[in-house]
Each structure stands twice: as structure tokens, then as C-alpha cells.
Design a protein around this motif. Sequence first.
Motif, PDB file in Angstrom:
ATOM      1  N   GLY A  55     -58.335  40.195  41.690  1.00 56.92           N
ATOM      2  CA  GLY A  55     -58.858  39.774  40.056  1.00 56.92           C
ATOM      3  C   GLY A  55     -60.462  39.557  39.793  1.00 56.92           C
ATOM      4  O   GLY A  55     -60.759  37.947  39.109  1.00 56.92           O
ATOM      5  N   ILE A  56     -61.461  40.120  40.756  1.00 54.38           N
ATOM      6  CA  ILE A  56     -63.085  40.200  40.863  1.00 54.38           C
ATOM      7  C   ILE A  56     -63.140  40.994  40.172  1.00 54.38           C
ATOM      8  O   ILE A  56     -63.085  42.112  40.219  1.00 54.38           O
ATOM      9  N   SER A  57     -64.608  40.685  38.933  1.00 56.69           N
ATOM     10  CA  SER A  57     -65.087  41.431  38.526  1.00 56.69           C
ATOM     11  C   SER A  57     -66.351  41.452  39.258  1.00 56.69           C
ATOM     12  O   SER A  57     -66.697  40.274  39.867  1.00 56.69           O
ATOM     13  N   ILE A  58     -67.485  43.023  39.343  1.00 59.78           N
ATOM     14  CA  ILE A  58     -68.652  42.582  39.677  1.00 59.78           C
ATOM     15  C   ILE A  58     -69.352  41.335  39.565  1.00 59.78           C
ATOM     16  O   ILE A  58     -70.029  41.222  40.311  1.00 59.78           O
ATOM     17  N   ALA A  59     -69.441  41.432  38.223  1.00 58.25           N
ATOM     18  CA  ALA A  59     -70.164  40.738  37.562  1.00 58.25           C
ATOM     19  C   ALA A  59     -69.830  39.741  36.257  1.00 58.25           C
ATOM     20  O   ALA A  59     -69.380  40.071  35.208  1.00 58.25           O
ATOM     21  N   ALA A  60     -70.661  38.480  36.494  1.00 61.48           N
ATOM     22  CA  ALA A  60     -70.223  37.531  35.344  1.00 61.48           C
ATOM     23  C   ALA A  60     -70.943  38.710  34.611  1.00 61.48           C
ATOM     24  O   ALA A  60     -70.206  38.094  32.497  1.00 61.48           O
ATOM     25  N   ASN A  61     -72.777  38.169  33.706  1.00 60.81           N
ATOM     26  CA  ASN A  61     -73.265  38.762  32.987  1.00 60.81           C
ATOM     27  C   ASN A  61     -72.839  39.938  32.429  1.00 60.81           C
ATOM     28  O   ASN A  61     -73.874  40.596  30.913  1.00 60.81           O
ATOM     29  N   ILE A  62     -73.237  41.649  33.244  1.00 64.18           N
ATOM     30  CA  ILE A  62     -72.124  42.926  32.815  1.00 64.18           C
ATOM     31  C   ILE A  62     -71.223  43.578  34.146  1.00 64.18           C
ATOM     32  O   ILE A  62     -70.816  42.888  34.632  1.00 64.18           O
ATOM     33  N   ASN A  63     -70.421  44.114  33.151  1.00 63.67           N
ATOM     34  CA  ASN A  63     -69.255  44.687  33.850  1.00 63.67           C
ATOM     35  C   ASN A  63     -69.859  46.258  34.502  1.00 63.67           C
ATOM     36  O   ASN A  63     -70.564  46.914  33.438  1.00 63.67           O
ATOM     37  N   SER A  64     -69.989  46.287  35.458  1.00 67.01           N
ATOM     38  CA  SER A  64     -69.986  47.776  36.516  1.00 67.01           C
ATOM     39  C   SER A  64     -69.485  49.061  35.669  1.00 67.01           C
ATOM     40  O   SER A  64     -70.141  50.143  35.779  1.00 67.01           O
ATOM     41  N   SER A  65     -68.157  48.525  35.068  1.00 66.21           N
ATOM     42  CA  SER A  65     -67.094  49.859  34.600  1.00 66.21           C
ATOM     43  C   SER A  65     -68.497  49.726  33.198  1.00 66.21           C
ATOM     44  O   SER A  65     -68.561  51.660  32.814  1.00 66.21           O
ATOM     45  N   SER A  66     -69.154  49.501  32.291  1.00 66.07           N
ATOM     46  CA  SER A  66     -69.970  49.620  31.507  1.00 66.07           C
ATOM     47  C   SER A  66     -71.098  50.307  31.842  1.00 66.07           C
ATOM     48  O   SER A  66     -71.013  51.648  31.421  1.00 66.07           O
ATOM     49  N   VAL A  67     -71.329  50.208  33.037  1.00 67.51           N
ATOM     50  CA  VAL A  67     -72.170  50.483  33.954  1.00 67.51           C
ATOM     51  C   VAL A  67     -72.911  52.343  34.439  1.00 67.51           C
ATOM     52  O   VAL A  67     -72.868  52.972  34.538  1.00 67.51           O
TER      53      VAL A  67
END
Length: 709
Positions: A469-481
Motif C-alpha cells: 500500500g505504498i506510494s513512491i512519493a508523497a508530493n509527486i507520483n512516480s506513475s505520473s512521471v
Amino acid sequence: MAMGLPRLVAVSLTLALVSFFPPLPISLAGEIASIESVPDLQKLMYVAVDGYPCVRLLNLSGQIGCSNPGLSKVVAPIIKLKDVKDLVLPHTVLVTADEMEDFFTRVSNDLSFASKIGGVLIESGSSFQQKLKGLSPDKMFPQAQFSPYGNVDYKWNPTASSIMWKAYNFPVYLLSESGISAVQTFLSKKEMKHKTYTSDVAEFNMVMETTKAGTHNSEACLQEGTCLPLGGYSVWSALPPINVSSSNNRKPIVLTVTSMDSASFFRDKSFGADSPISGLVALLGAVDALSRVEGFSNLKKQLVFLVLTGETWGYLGSRRFLHELDLHSDAVTGLSDALIETVLEIGSVGKGLSGGINTFIAHKTRVSSATNMTLDALKIAQDSFASKNIKILSADKTNPGIPPSSMMAFMKKNPQTSAVVLEDFDTKFVNKFYHSHLDDLCKKCHNLSFSSFGSETLFFKKLFLILSGISIAANINSSSVVAAASVVARTLYILASDSKDSSNSALGSIHVNASFVEELLACLLSCEPGLSCNLVKDYISPTNTCPGNYAGVIIGEPSSKPYLGSVGDVSRFLWNILAEKTSVQKGNTTSSCSKGTCSKTDELCIKAESNKEGTCVVSTTRYVPAYSTRLKYADGAWTILPQNTSDAMGMVDPVWTESNWNTIGVQVYRVQHSAYDNAVLVAGIIVTTLAYIGIMVAKSFITKALKQD
């Protein structure tokens, strides 16, 4: 024997007198046993605090930032902001991140309050990222003076407070996680022991050379040598390499631009996760994907990638790049502004994911065939993905123009520039921490180091993240990059091949390596692993672990072939990785280089820092100095050139510089109140006086008694 007895009795009486006074409390009681040497005593008394300073910056009209007010250290008692009432003497105020904007606004508006501030310690952390509605110390229209349009009152950054553009005549220090722990532990000791006769103080050693010399603007400090110009080195690279020895059959250039530097209130805490590093990582992901495509030399157009630095401080990188094009300097050999057909700038792309769809906004500079061509290519690239999870939308027509970006400098230089700026926002920034120290990766959101993955496949990496249940980053989303990198890679291929077929097999074969993107995020946006990650260390030997992403200062004479010791870690890394990714002999090199040079003029020596022997590759990759166009370096010193009315951007150039300093540091320790010291002194005098009187009386009495006997 008669003289010995009076003395003995006198001493006994003195001890009896002293025993009537209570023992003096000692602040080191209970801890004295642990002291075995002078360094042990110093560690016990003085606690060094780790963190990030706010420093003094200057321009032609004055100064901003922070500094000790005088020539010596600042020592002031620590008090929490919530406990501040009517201060009589200057104090060190402990401020939390959610109190920061209101505090500095009050300081600017209330001179009486400001005069009672000795220093400031800022307590921040990931917990504040979750509860704050926004914290942006920049302006609502960043760098509006460079806008190519007239509506400079437009609010691109509605959460802005502008506090980073003010001057504060006291030191300000952002505490690191270890610094917060050290200060809290130190303060708690007094609370537990209720030591009312002592004060906990902070000592700031943050004296700026410009303060010592009295040089309060860029022109004065450059003349006196107490500051250096902001800047660094931008990097550009061509795919495929350009044959600079021949000017025949030069192809039209598709220029892709992004930025590598950010800013914040604190010099070394300027990660800029969404703005602009997400765009930088997206560009590198696109270059990596395109490097695996064959046949680029047969395409109709030339791809050029440009990564700028100094953009936060008057668009130093883009303005200098355009100036070097005008000069036809060695830094831009092989390029010509006349050949640049269209420009695609990758801005903030880390917050595009919403509801399972990655949405990006295309902001265009003007209506032209070249701009329409780029917009069409973006749409074709969007349609080429089977998942249909990427959307490219045109910017709102009510926007005054393009958002703050490097294209402002391009447009100011040439209003006919055809360009598209790709962002994750439309009418206003979605990054609520724009140019804030909080625009970083949130450790506590995932507490994950990418190096821990080892050599597992991408599938297992993603599976681990999903199950956790982890996202790579709080302020940005790695899948968006990754999505931004994917659409940019295919768009550039469409523009270079001049193909409009979304079902093209070559187009469908272009895939971004998500693992590569995620590793870049960990390397460029955190201190663990930071620049010590394996990816970076494969190309350079970094001098720092934390990337920082502040532009820094330019040292020595600017050059297209600079002394590498004067080039920042990130610039050197970008030069090496772009040279490899855009080279002809990727992985099949023909020669090695032991001293950083290759035998052939069209070859570059890469990875020479990290390996005993570097590798020679055929690549067109160059450094471009980034500094104000109003500065000139000659005879070992910087001078400011007169204003040129034909240079619109030079007329409004602030010419930013950074003050020199010797050392910067903060430590906390405990001191006794002067009243308590005076009381101890008075008590000592009384004891001594009474002891003396007692001795004399006893001596006289005993002497008389002995004589009578």
C-alpha cells in the motif's frame, strides 16, 4: 603549639559557618561521572544542531535572506512561539512549519516585534506536509518581470506568501530530523529538572561576509569580493550526435527543455520534487527510451535536449543559452537558433495522476504551424497507448499566457518562438509547496530505500509496493512521471520522423523504463540514498550525498570545458548520462580514456570519475555556463556591465549574488542566569567575610585564654 591551636579552632569554626549555607546546585550533577576528558565535557555542555541555513542573497537593489546582524555570534534564550508574550530581550524563537508564514509576515510588519528576535529555529517534517493547506514562500506570479505578456497580477501560485523575498537581520535555521530530536531532548532535560536558575540558549554562527564588509547590494559586494554570482552549468545533448565539422544538410531542430534547479527559504533544502525535478526525471526517462530506438540518423529532424540551471533566479540558464547562440560560442557549436523549429518544455509533471488517469496540460506560446504540429504530435502520442490512461488537454483560453517557465525567456527574446509547455496544472499551480522545503519525497509516507530492492525485476518491485500500500512519493507520483516521460518520448519520435500514424510499429516499441524513473527520483530527491545511489556513482564521484538542487554559485572563469571541481554534482551526472544515452557506441565502445580525454575530436570521455578508466563515446554533449548576461569575468574578478536598452531582459535583471561566509553552525547549551551568578558571588563574599571575622574573633579569644592560663 600556642599558634597552632588558634588556627585549628578557627578552621573548625569556619567549616561550621559554611555548613549553615545550603549546597549550591550544579547543573551537571548525576552526569559528571561520564566525563573522562575535555571533549567529553564539551559534548555534555554544547550540543551541535544539524540543519539547513537561510543565507544572505543580494541583487542590484538590495538584499534578501538571513544573516547575523553583526560581526559576532548570536546567543539568545530559546522560547517557543506559542509562549511568546512581551519579550524584553532578544530570544531564539522555536517556530513550527505551520506557524512559519504568519511569523515572518508579522516580523516584516511589526518592527518592535522584529527587534526582539535574536534568531529562529524552524521545526518541520513530513507530518506538516499532510496537514498544511499550502506553504509557498515565493510570489503569486514568480519572476513576473520576465513575463512576455502584460497581466503580471495573475495568481499562478495562489498559496504564495513572498516571505523568501524579504531581508531578515537575524539568523534562521531549519532543523533536520536529527536536529529536531537534539533540541527537543535538550529542552526536555530542563523541564524534567525544573531548573529555574538556568536558561537554554542557541548560539548561531552565521556571519555573512557582506555584513562584515558593509556591502549590501550585488555591485558593491562583487567589487569587494564578498560574494559570488548565482549560477552553474547547464547541459545540452543531441540525438543522434551532430557532425559539427560539416554545416551541410543540417536538419531542423526539435528542442526539448527542462530545468534542474529549485529554490526555497533554506539554501540546501531545495529539492523541488514537483517543480521542477519531476520534469527533469521525465526528460531523462524519455531520453533513455529513445536511446533504444534504431535509425535516428535517418529521421528528418534533429532532437536536442537542454537541461537548464539558474532558472529560479532570473532565468539565468535560458538567457545565457540564448546569448551563447547569438555569440556562436564553443558552448553551442552545432546549434543555431535559426534551425530551432519548435520547443517542448517539460515543467511540473509529478501530480498528473487523478482517478487512474494521468492528465497533462499543454500551454502554447502562440498559434503557429509549428505549435500546432507539436500539439498534434502530443495527441497522436496519447492515442498510441493501448491503456488509454494518458490525457493531453489544451490550456484554458482565459489564461493570460504560458505559466512561469523557461519559455518566458525564449518568448521575451523572440516573440515568434513556437513552443509548448507541458504541465500538471492549468489555471494555477497544483503544487501547494512550490519553492518550499516541503516539496520533497516524504520518507514517513513510505520509509523505503530503492537500494533495498537489489536486483529484483520491475514486476516484483511493483508487486511489493502494491501489496504494501505504498506510494513512491508523497508530493509527486512516480506513475505520473513515467506517463509524462512516455508521452514525451513518443511525441519526440513523431516530430523527428514527421509521422502521423499512431499505429506505427516503431512508435509502439518506445517504452519508458519505470524502474529507471523510480531510481532517478530516489537519487535526485532524497538524502538516502541520494547522490550515493548506484546509478549516480556509476557515472561520477559525488561530493555530496544530498542533492539540494539549489543553483549555487559559479566559481572561476566560465567555460564550455570547465574545471570539473567547479561543476555541481547534478550537472556532472547529467552530462555523463546524457552523453552515454545519446551516443553512437552505447555499450560497444572502442576505446578507453584514463585522463578524461579521447583521441578523436568527436568523442567524449564518460565515467572517468567513477572508474579508473573512462569510456570514449561519440556524442554531442556540452556544458553551457549559466550566469547573468550582465556579468563579465576578467582578470579573476566579476564586473557588472552597463544596461543595454536593446536587451529587455537585461534591463530587469536583478543580478543575483550570494554572500560568502567562513563557517555556519548552530549549537545549544545551558547558561546560569546572571542574577543567580550574582547571588552566588554575594553568598561567597558573605561566607568569606564571616569566615574571616570568625577566624579573627576565635584567634583573639583563644590567645587571651591561653595567656590567662
